[in-house]
Each structure stands twice: as C-alpha cells, then as structure tokens.
Design a protein around this motif. Structure first.
Motif, mmCIF file in Angstrom:
data_model
loop_
_atom_site.group_PDB
_atom_site.id
_atom_site.type_symbol
_atom_site.label_atom_id
_atom_site.label_comp_id
_atom_site.label_asym_id
_atom_site.label_seq_id
_atom_site.Cartn_x
_atom_site.Cartn_y
_atom_site.Cartn_z
ATOM 1 N N SER A 28 0.648 -1.331 0.066
ATOM 2 C CA SER A 28 0.037 0.148 0.066
ATOM 3 C C SER A 28 0.923 1.178 -0.048
ATOM 4 N N VAL A 29 1.798 1.350 0.600
ATOM 5 C CA VAL A 29 2.921 2.300 0.652
ATOM 6 C C VAL A 29 3.606 2.523 -0.678
ATOM 7 N N LEU A 30 3.832 1.373 -1.170
ATOM 8 C CA LEU A 30 4.351 1.519 -2.653
ATOM 9 C C LEU A 30 3.506 1.908 -3.463
ATOM 10 N N GLY A 31 2.423 1.513 -3.380
ATOM 11 C CA GLY A 31 1.329 1.951 -4.375
ATOM 12 C C GLY A 31 1.063 3.547 -4.023
ATOM 13 N N THR A 32 0.910 3.950 -2.901
ATOM 14 C CA THR A 32 0.904 5.350 -2.659
ATOM 15 C C THR A 32 2.325 6.154 -3.033
ATOM 16 N N LEU A 33 3.286 5.618 -2.970
ATOM 17 C CA LEU A 33 4.521 6.246 -3.466
ATOM 18 C C LEU A 33 4.226 6.182 -5.293
ATOM 19 N N SER A 34 3.671 5.439 -5.766
ATOM 20 C CA SER A 34 3.690 5.403 -7.283
ATOM 21 C C SER A 34 2.728 6.286 -7.530
ATOM 22 N N TYR A 35 1.670 6.426 -6.822
ATOM 23 C CA TYR A 35 0.773 7.336 -7.183
ATOM 24 C C TYR A 35 1.167 8.773 -7.281
#
Length: 161
Positions: A28-35
């Motif tokens: 989820s953190v990686l997803g947020t960073l990607s976003y």
C-alpha cells in the motif's frame, strides 16, 4: 471509557496505528508512492518515503521511471539526492531515452548533470538522440548535439596532452 483513552493518547495513538498499518501493508505504501510519483506530488512523496526505507533497487528504479515518464523532475531529484539512487542504477534505466522521446529537455539536462552520457544506452538502436529525432523534439536534439560536441572537444584536448 474507551473514548477517553483514545482522546488521552490523541495524536500518538493515531500516528502509531497509521505507522503500524503502513508497515503491515508494504504494498500500500509502494502504491501510494507510485501514485505520488505519477502525479508529481512531491510533498506526498516525501511524506510516504519516510515510511518506507527503499531497500530494494527495483523499487527505486520503478518509482524513478514513473516520475520520468510523467515529467516530474522534483520527484526524480528527491530520489537521487535524498533516497540515494546511484549513477549505476540510472545507467540501468531507460530514463534518458524516455525523456528524449517525450521531448523533456529539463529532464535530459538533469540526467546529464547526474553523470549519464549519450553512450549510456539500454536498448539496442534506441539512442536518446535517435528517439528525440524520431519524435521531432528539436530543442532536445540541439542539446544532445551540443553535449556530444563538448564531449568530443574534451576528448581531443585530453588526447593531445
């Protein structure tokens, strides 16, 4: 009574729960960073970067590619200066080719400043100059020509001494 405990601990409890949640959901953190890299939201990117240690090179490279592809120079600068993306990692990427293909002169200049050269080509026959030419990005083509000419002058001067 429970409300008083939550209220008494206030922000510390909320912060603890948020951090615990983020650590438990690494993706989820990686997803947020990607976003954030995709949208160029440098403040959000910095905040979430503090929650994630960027251990894997693959993760840094992926985030860098997203930022380059969306022309978010501030995110790229942060990944190099604060996260520690290395020149070797940059050489493994297609960042210069991607920036050239899209006509992103400021990104090409940034990558040059990081130590990349026009010879740092990842894919066969897809040089940054060729990609800029194929897509009609004259300012980038001129930048590459000047860059190549400067390098040639330096090489000639060094070989004559």
């Amino acid at each position: 009574m429970r409300q008083n405990k939550v209220h008494r601990f206030g922000d510390n409890l909320a912060t603890f729960r948020f951090n615990e949640f983020c650590q438990a959901t690494h993706l989820s953190v990686l997803g947020t960073l990607s976003y954030a890299a995709n949208k160029g939201n440098i403040d959000m990117f910095r905040f979430y970067a503090t929650l994630h240690p960027f251990v894997a090179c693959k993760e840094r490279m992926s985030l860098f590619a997203i930022a380059v592809g969306n022309d978010h120079l501030a995110v790229c600068q942060f990944l190099v200066s604060d996260v520690g993306l290395t020149l070797d990692e940059l050489r493994q990427s297609s960042a210069l080719q991607d920036a050239a293909k899209m006509g992103r002169l400021d990104m090409c200049q940034f990558l040059k400043d990081q130590g990349l050269t026009l010879n740092d080509v990842r894919a066969k026959n897809n040089s940054a100059l060729r990609l800029a030419s194929a897509n009609g990005h004259l300012p980038v083509i001129q930048f590459f020509k000047n860059w190549r000419d400067q390098r040639s002058r330096v090489d000639r001067e060094q070989s004559s001494h």
